[in-house]
Design an enzyme around this catalytic site. Structure first.
Site, PDB file in Angstrom:
ATOM      1  CG  PHE A 100      -2.522  -3.110  -8.394  1.00 41.78           C
ATOM      2  CD1 PHE A 100      -1.260  -3.413  -8.878  1.00 41.78           C
ATOM      3  CD2 PHE A 100      -3.445  -2.566  -9.280  1.00 41.78           C
ATOM      4  CE1 PHE A 100      -0.922  -3.188 -10.212  1.00 41.78           C
ATOM      5  CE2 PHE A 100      -3.124  -2.330 -10.616  1.00 41.78           C
ATOM      6  CZ  PHE A 100      -1.863  -2.649 -11.084  1.00 41.78           C
TER       7      PHE A 100
ATOM      8  CE  LYS B 242       3.168  -4.497  -4.097  1.00 43.01           C
ATOM      9  NZ  LYS B 242       2.604  -4.335  -5.442  1.00 43.01           N
TER      10      LYS B 242
ATOM     11  CG  LEU C 102      11.484  -3.170  -3.403  1.00 44.90           C
ATOM     12  CD1 LEU C 102      11.518  -4.689  -3.524  1.00 44.90           C
ATOM     13  CD2 LEU C 102      12.895  -2.621  -3.480  1.00 44.90           C
TER      14      LEU C 102
ATOM     15  CB  SER D   2      -0.542  -5.486 -13.041  1.00 44.57           C
ATOM     16  OG  SER D   2      -0.682  -6.583 -12.155  1.00 44.57           O
TER      17      SER D   2
END
EC number: 1.3.5.2
Length: 336
Positions: free
Chosen positions: A115, A66, A64, A175
């Protein structure tokens, strides 16, 4: 509470635009007297985990915030811990937009963000300005253009830079949106990574004269035999904790829904049972040898309690926070 009205307005927007608008407002209040606008009083529910004392067992999951831009404003809402990131050594834009989708009826999200972040140096500068009195986790990953076989180097670069400022460090190897990343969860690749991380942690402990625990974030899509191997590796390398779980590639619970076939990781309520089952199996395998931070589809007190009952020491929310807002924090902390 005002959040249903805020949500209605935000949900008129594209999900990423809604996130940007929210963070514009949070950046305005974070670290200022205006934080009182988002502040919630929650009861103290101290928990000791990984050698740290958390003022309550509820944390904000990574993804949230980052870049660590709104730590104080988010902290004012009552979280016992906040996990910022995932951050990489160098800034990167992430995947092409659109890259996040709401499955409103299922209260789920699919994301393929990749990312996107401003880089570890920017995050560290933001952390230096923050005054959050809870536990700050920093979640680290590898750059997309770093070959997987050199991925360990990216984690070690990030560890070196965030170590002095982190309450704990989370290693994101789960991820689904960075090509090849999940292969680091298996066999020799995992052992090599964990060995390097542990050595770096002990080196940094000497350098900074403080011990910062390290937790590994795993996927919910591991098979039972793979989960057993992961648990064995974590114990052998004296890793301090495990975060279970990241998003899933499984779409079985959202078939036929709008956006269900979008590429990316599914989070929110459709992940709830799957992540709880992983926690249960992991807990049985670990048998108390290292703590579990439970995350995946927590959107109520009952869902949080189920994670604790399955073996989690702490819990985190993300999608539930998007759908239910700050009242969910108070509800869980008060009644868990």
């Amino acid at each position: 509470m005002y959040y249903p009205f805020v949500r209605k307005a935000l949900f008129q927007l594209d999900p990423e635009r809604a996130h940007e608008v929210t963070f514009q407002q949070l950046r305005r209040v974070t670290g200022t007297p205006l934080e009182m606008l988002v502040r919630q009083k929650v009861p103290a529910r101290p928990v000791t985990c990984m050698g740290l004392t958390f003022k309550n067992p509820l944390g904000l999951a990574a993804g949230l915030d980052k870049n660590g831009e709104c730590i104080d404003a988010l902290g004012a809402m009552g979280f016992g811990s906040i996990e910022i990131g995932t951050v990489t050594p160098r800034p990167q834009p992430g995947n092409d937009k659109p890259r996040i989708f709401r499955l409103v009826d299922a209260e789920g999200l699919i994301n393929r963000m990749g990312f996107n972040n401003h880089g570890v140096d920017n995050l560290v500068e933001n952390v230096k300005k923050a005054h959050f009195d809870g536990v700050l986790g920093i979640n680290i990953g590898k750059n997309k253009d770093t070959p997987v076989e050199h991925g360990k180097d990216d984690y070690l670069i990030c560890m070196e830079k965030v170590y002095p400022y982190a309450g704990y460090i989370a290693i994101n190897i789960s991820s689904p949106n960075t090509p090849g990343l999940r292969t680091l969860q298996y066999g020799e690749a995992l052992d090599d990574l964990l060995s390097g991380i542990k050595n770096k942690q002990l080196e940094l402990q000497q350098k900074h004269q403080k011990y910062v625990p390290v937790a590994i974030k795993i996927a919910p899509d591991l098979l039972p035999e793979e989960l057993i191997q992961v648990a064995d590796s974590l114990v052998r390398h004296n890793i301090d904790g495990v975060i279970a779980t990241n998003t899933t590639l499984d779409r079985s619970l959202v078939q036929g829904m709008k956006h269900c076939d979008e590429t990316g990781g599914l989070s929110g309520r459709p992940l709830q049972l799957k992540s709880t089952e992983i926690i249960r199996m992991l807990s049985a395998e670990l048998n108390g040898r290292l703590p579990i931070i439970g995350v995946g589809g927590i959107d109520s007190v009952i869902a949080a309690r189920e994670k604790i009952a399955a073996g989690a020491s702490l819990v985190q929310i993300y999608s539930g926070f998007i759908f239910k807002g700050p009242p969910l924090i108070k509800e869980i902390v008060t009644h868990i």
